[in-house]
Write a protein that holds these residues in place. Structure first.
Motif, PDB file in Angstrom:
ATOM      1  N   LEU A   1      -7.108 -10.863   1.276  1.00 31.18           N
ATOM      2  CA  LEU A   1      -5.674 -10.571   1.307  1.00 31.18           C
ATOM      3  C   LEU A   1      -5.382  -9.227   0.662  1.00 31.18           C
ATOM      4  O   LEU A   1      -4.563  -8.452   1.172  1.00 31.18           O
ATOM      5  CB  LEU A   1      -4.898 -11.683   0.598  1.00 31.18           C
ATOM      6  CG  LEU A   1      -3.367 -11.514   0.578  1.00 31.18           C
ATOM      7  CD1 LEU A   1      -2.829 -11.425   2.007  1.00 31.18           C
ATOM      8  CD2 LEU A   1      -2.707 -12.656  -0.183  1.00 31.18           C
ATOM      9  N   GLU A   2      -6.048  -8.939  -0.433  1.00 31.02           N
ATOM     10  CA  GLU A   2      -5.863  -7.649  -1.101  1.00 31.02           C
ATOM     11  C   GLU A   2      -6.324  -6.504  -0.204  1.00 31.02           C
ATOM     12  O   GLU A   2      -5.713  -5.427  -0.174  1.00 31.02           O
ATOM     13  CB  GLU A   2      -6.619  -7.642  -2.425  1.00 31.02           C
ATOM     14  CG  GLU A   2      -6.328  -6.434  -3.294  1.00 31.02           C
ATOM     15  CD  GLU A   2      -7.040  -6.472  -4.628  1.00 31.02           C
ATOM     16  OE1 GLU A   2      -6.959  -5.473  -5.358  1.00 31.02           O
ATOM     17  OE2 GLU A   2      -7.695  -7.506  -4.920  1.00 31.02           O
TER      18      GLU A   2
ATOM     19  N   PHE B   1      -4.739  -9.552   9.699  1.00 28.13           N
ATOM     20  CA  PHE B   1      -4.423  -8.245   9.120  1.00 28.13           C
ATOM     21  C   PHE B   1      -3.200  -7.623   9.786  1.00 28.13           C
ATOM     22  O   PHE B   1      -2.561  -6.730   9.211  1.00 28.13           O
ATOM     23  CB  PHE B   1      -5.621  -7.301   9.249  1.00 28.13           C
ATOM     24  CG  PHE B   1      -5.961  -6.943  10.672  1.00 28.13           C
ATOM     25  CD1 PHE B   1      -5.434  -5.807  11.264  1.00 28.13           C
ATOM     26  CD2 PHE B   1      -6.795  -7.749  11.425  1.00 28.13           C
ATOM     27  CE1 PHE B   1      -5.738  -5.482  12.572  1.00 28.13           C
ATOM     28  CE2 PHE B   1      -7.109  -7.434  12.729  1.00 28.13           C
ATOM     29  CZ  PHE B   1      -6.580  -6.303  13.316  1.00 28.13           C
TER      30      PHE B   1
ATOM     31  N   ASN C   1       5.736  -8.348  13.679  1.00 29.84           N
ATOM     32  CA  ASN C   1       5.611  -7.186  12.793  1.00 29.84           C
ATOM     33  C   ASN C   1       6.595  -6.111  13.246  1.00 29.84           C
ATOM     34  O   ASN C   1       6.371  -5.424  14.248  1.00 29.84           O
ATOM     35  CB  ASN C   1       4.180  -6.648  12.834  1.00 29.84           C
ATOM     36  CG  ASN C   1       3.972  -5.474  11.872  1.00 29.84           C
ATOM     37  OD1 ASN C   1       4.913  -4.833  11.436  1.00 29.84           O
ATOM     38  ND2 ASN C   1       2.714  -5.206  11.555  1.00 29.84           N
TER      39      ASN C   1
ATOM     40  N   TYR D   1      -6.326  -6.579   3.152  1.00 32.37           N
ATOM     41  CA  TYR D   1      -5.308  -6.458   4.199  1.00 32.37           C
ATOM     42  C   TYR D   1      -4.111  -5.646   3.709  1.00 32.37           C
ATOM     43  O   TYR D   1      -3.614  -4.753   4.407  1.00 32.37           O
ATOM     44  CB  TYR D   1      -4.831  -7.839   4.634  1.00 32.37           C
ATOM     45  CG  TYR D   1      -5.821  -8.625   5.458  1.00 32.37           C
ATOM     46  CD1 TYR D   1      -6.928  -8.025   6.044  1.00 32.37           C
ATOM     47  CD2 TYR D   1      -5.640  -9.994   5.661  1.00 32.37           C
ATOM     48  CE1 TYR D   1      -7.820  -8.752   6.800  1.00 32.37           C
ATOM     49  CE2 TYR D   1      -6.533 -10.738   6.419  1.00 32.37           C
ATOM     50  CZ  TYR D   1      -7.619 -10.113   6.982  1.00 32.37           C
ATOM     51  OH  TYR D   1      -8.508 -10.839   7.728  1.00 32.37           O
ATOM     52  N   GLU D   2      -3.647  -5.949   2.519  1.00 32.07           N
ATOM     53  CA  GLU D   2      -2.473  -5.258   1.973  1.00 32.07           C
ATOM     54  C   GLU D   2      -2.754  -3.788   1.711  1.00 32.07           C
ATOM     55  O   GLU D   2      -1.825  -2.971   1.707  1.00 32.07           O
ATOM     56  CB  GLU D   2      -2.023  -5.954   0.690  1.00 32.07           C
ATOM     57  CG  GLU D   2      -1.473  -7.367   0.916  1.00 32.07           C
ATOM     58  CD  GLU D   2      -1.174  -8.088  -0.382  1.00 32.07           C
ATOM     59  OE1 GLU D   2      -1.675  -7.619  -1.438  1.00 32.07           O
ATOM     60  OE2 GLU D   2      -0.469  -9.115  -0.354  1.00 32.07           O
ATOM     61  N   SER D   3      -4.018  -3.435   1.502  1.00 29.02           N
ATOM     62  CA  SER D   3      -4.363  -2.043   1.201  1.00 29.02           C
ATOM     63  C   SER D   3      -4.581  -1.198   2.439  1.00 29.02           C
ATOM     64  O   SER D   3      -4.765   0.021   2.343  1.00 29.02           O
ATOM     65  CB  SER D   3      -5.617  -1.993   0.327  1.00 29.02           C
ATOM     66  OG  SER D   3      -6.780  -2.364   1.067  1.00 29.02           O
TER      67      SER D   3
ATOM     68  N   PRO E   1     -10.929  -3.537  -1.472  1.00 32.91           N
ATOM     69  CA  PRO E   1      -9.545  -3.045  -1.425  1.00 32.91           C
ATOM     70  C   PRO E   1      -9.485  -1.522  -1.521  1.00 32.91           C
ATOM     71  O   PRO E   1     -10.204  -0.911  -2.314  1.00 32.91           O
ATOM     72  CB  PRO E   1      -8.910  -3.710  -2.653  1.00 32.91           C
ATOM     73  CG  PRO E   1      -9.719  -4.939  -2.882  1.00 32.91           C
ATOM     74  CD  PRO E   1     -11.124  -4.570  -2.503  1.00 32.91           C
TER      75      PRO E   1
ATOM     76  N   HIS F   1       0.213  -6.925   8.066  1.00 37.98           N
ATOM     77  CA  HIS F   1       0.200  -6.010   6.920  1.00 37.98           C
ATOM     78  C   HIS F   1       0.201  -4.542   7.345  1.00 37.98           C
ATOM     79  O   HIS F   1       0.229  -3.661   6.479  1.00 37.98           O
ATOM     80  CB  HIS F   1      -1.032  -6.299   6.052  1.00 37.98           C
ATOM     81  CG  HIS F   1      -1.085  -7.690   5.525  1.00 37.98           C
ATOM     82  ND1 HIS F   1      -0.389  -8.097   4.401  1.00 37.98           N
ATOM     83  CD2 HIS F   1      -1.721  -8.800   5.985  1.00 37.98           C
ATOM     84  CE1 HIS F   1      -0.605  -9.382   4.181  1.00 37.98           C
ATOM     85  NE2 HIS F   1      -1.413  -9.834   5.126  1.00 37.98           N
TER      86      HIS F   1
ATOM     87  N   ASN G   1      -2.597  -0.143   4.465  1.00 39.68           N
ATOM     88  CA  ASN G   1      -1.542   0.853   4.613  1.00 39.68           C
ATOM     89  C   ASN G   1      -1.904   2.191   3.976  1.00 39.68           C
ATOM     90  O   ASN G   1      -1.182   3.176   4.166  1.00 39.68           O
ATOM     91  CB  ASN G   1      -0.241   0.335   4.003  1.00 39.68           C
ATOM     92  CG  ASN G   1       0.419  -0.714   4.885  1.00 39.68           C
ATOM     93  OD1 ASN G   1       0.556  -0.526   6.088  1.00 39.68           O
ATOM     94  ND2 ASN G   1       0.804  -1.835   4.300  1.00 39.68           N
TER      95      ASN G   1
END
Length: 405
Positions: free
Chosen positions: A304-305, A327, A355, A307-309, A281, A330, A311
């Motif tokens: 998942l963590e 991905f 998206n 993918y969220e990071s 992450p 996100h 950004n």
């Protein structure tokens, strides 16, 4: 004329008119290739036209050529040189290709060229190993020190015995693959190299490691990743690390701790590709990051963590796999996304259409198999009506970073 390229492909008679042509000085750079000698093999083409060529050399700020070409490298390059690119070829043999002869000028780098700002070393080593592979780092370190005539040891010792305070960029590259390359020796005794770099270039801002991938067949890499991380923790000036290409392959050993440090704790930018298998992450802003997915690797536990990071990355380049496009949802408005290839077109179209935060997208329109044109048309149809993508007319590009460089 800024840069002069001279390629010798015939005897000195053929070259006469080329070297006697007046040059527009001052020159900034010289790229020199020597493919032959004179007819009697007694002297090089540059010896025949020494004055003309010396006038060129005296103007240089940069030079690219082989380290073992004495007419140029041993004495004639100006001490004010700022950029130096060297091809280094040597073997275990005695004589003309012996390490002690080939690398002698290398030992004098800091004395002869104290103003160097950029140094690029391209290795073509054909030397036996500095020692058998051991798990003990201290044993490996001492083994390298105890082989003073080995090219790898000579190079590292030369760095330890000199300092270039003006050096800002250092590139280490392998020109040829194989088991006895600089890469394999670096993996076996990495601490010696990184200790040397830390001493040799105390103001280094960019370190590029362009090493051979196939060295991953010769032993675990955990020593290398540990020592590279240790070097990064000690250096205070480095701004950019160009990663070895091996981090984009599934044979890279255990680089997770290094990657975790790079995307969480380090303060340097990263160039080069990382396999998703090794990702962690992201917890700090990154200007750029390139990630490759592979179908053959096991799923990442904290995917998942991760993918969220994503950004946290301003310019994100992804080589997706057939199975993992999750991905896409996100990716937010602050991230420019480049997809290096098109796979599973319908699934990707659906995810992009859903998206509504993504604002800048670049796609390489190549597809696997047939139907390239149809795939591009499907994407364009989605993009034309997309509510948030702004660069609708410039989405399709070659496999490059379109906005970063």
């Amino acid at each position: 004329m800024d840069t002069l390229a001279i390629v010798f492909v015939g005897n000195s008679t053929v070259l006469s008119s080329r070297l006697e042509t007046p040059f527009s000085l001052p020159l900034v750079g010289l790229r020199l290739t020597i493919d032959c000698w004179t007819n009697d093999y007694s002297q090089s083409p540059l010896e025949v036209h020494n004055k003309t060529f010396q006038d060129v050399l005296n103007q240089l700020e940069s030079y690219s050529g082989y380290i073992d070409f004495p007419e140029v490298f041993n004495s004639n390059l100006p001490s004010t040189l700022k950029q130096l690119e060297l091809k280094i070829h040597c073997t275990d043999d005695e004589g003309d290709n012996s390490p002690s002869r080939i690398l002698a000028p290398f030992i004098r780098l800091s004395n002869d060229y104290p103003h160097l700002e950029s140094l690029s070393l391209h290795f073509e080593l054909e030397a036996e190993s500095i020692g058998d592979y051991y798990e003990d780092k201290d044993t490996l370190y001492l083994a390298a020190l105890n082989y003073p005539s080995h090219p790898y040891s000579i190079i590292c010792r030369s760095l330890l015995n000199s300092t270039l305070t003006s050096l800002r960029s250092l590139t280490l590259a392998d020109s040829v693959p194989g088991q006895l390359t600089f890469t394999t020796h670096m993996y076996r005794a990495p601490r010696l190299l990184f200790d040397s770099i830390l001493h040799f270039a105390p103001s280094l801002q960019r370190l590029s490691l362009r090493m051979c991938n196939d060295a991953s067949d010769f032993g675990e890499h955990i020593l290398f990743y540990t020592e590279l991380k240790h070097y990064l923790e000690r250096t205070t000036t480095l701004k950019c690390l160009v990663l070895p290409a091996v981090l984009a392959t599934s044979m890279a050993g255990e680089p997770q701790e290094l990657v975790k440090y790079l995307v969480q704790d380090a303060s340097i930018e990263i160039e080069g590709e990382i396999l998703m298998e090794y990702m962690a992450p992201i917890t700090r802003p990154l200007l750029s990051l390139s990630i490759r997915f592979e179908d053959s690797v096991d799923p990442v536990d904290d995917i998942l963590e991760i993918y969220e990071s994503l950004n946290m990355v301003k310019h994100l380049q992804v080589t997706p796999s057939r199975s993992d496009l999750d991905f896409i949802p996100h990716i937010g408005s602050e991230t420019t996304l480049t997809l290096t290839t098109v796979v599973h077109c319908d699934r990707l179209c659906q995810l992009l259409a859903e998206n509504h935060r993504i604002t800048t997208l670049y796609i390489n329109p190549r597809a696997e198999g047939k139907g390239d044109k149809n795939n591009k048309e499907k994407f364009q149809a989605i993009i034309d009506v997309h509510p948030s993508i702004k660069n609708k007319d410039s989405v399709f590009v070659d496999n490059v970073w379109p906005t970063l460089f």
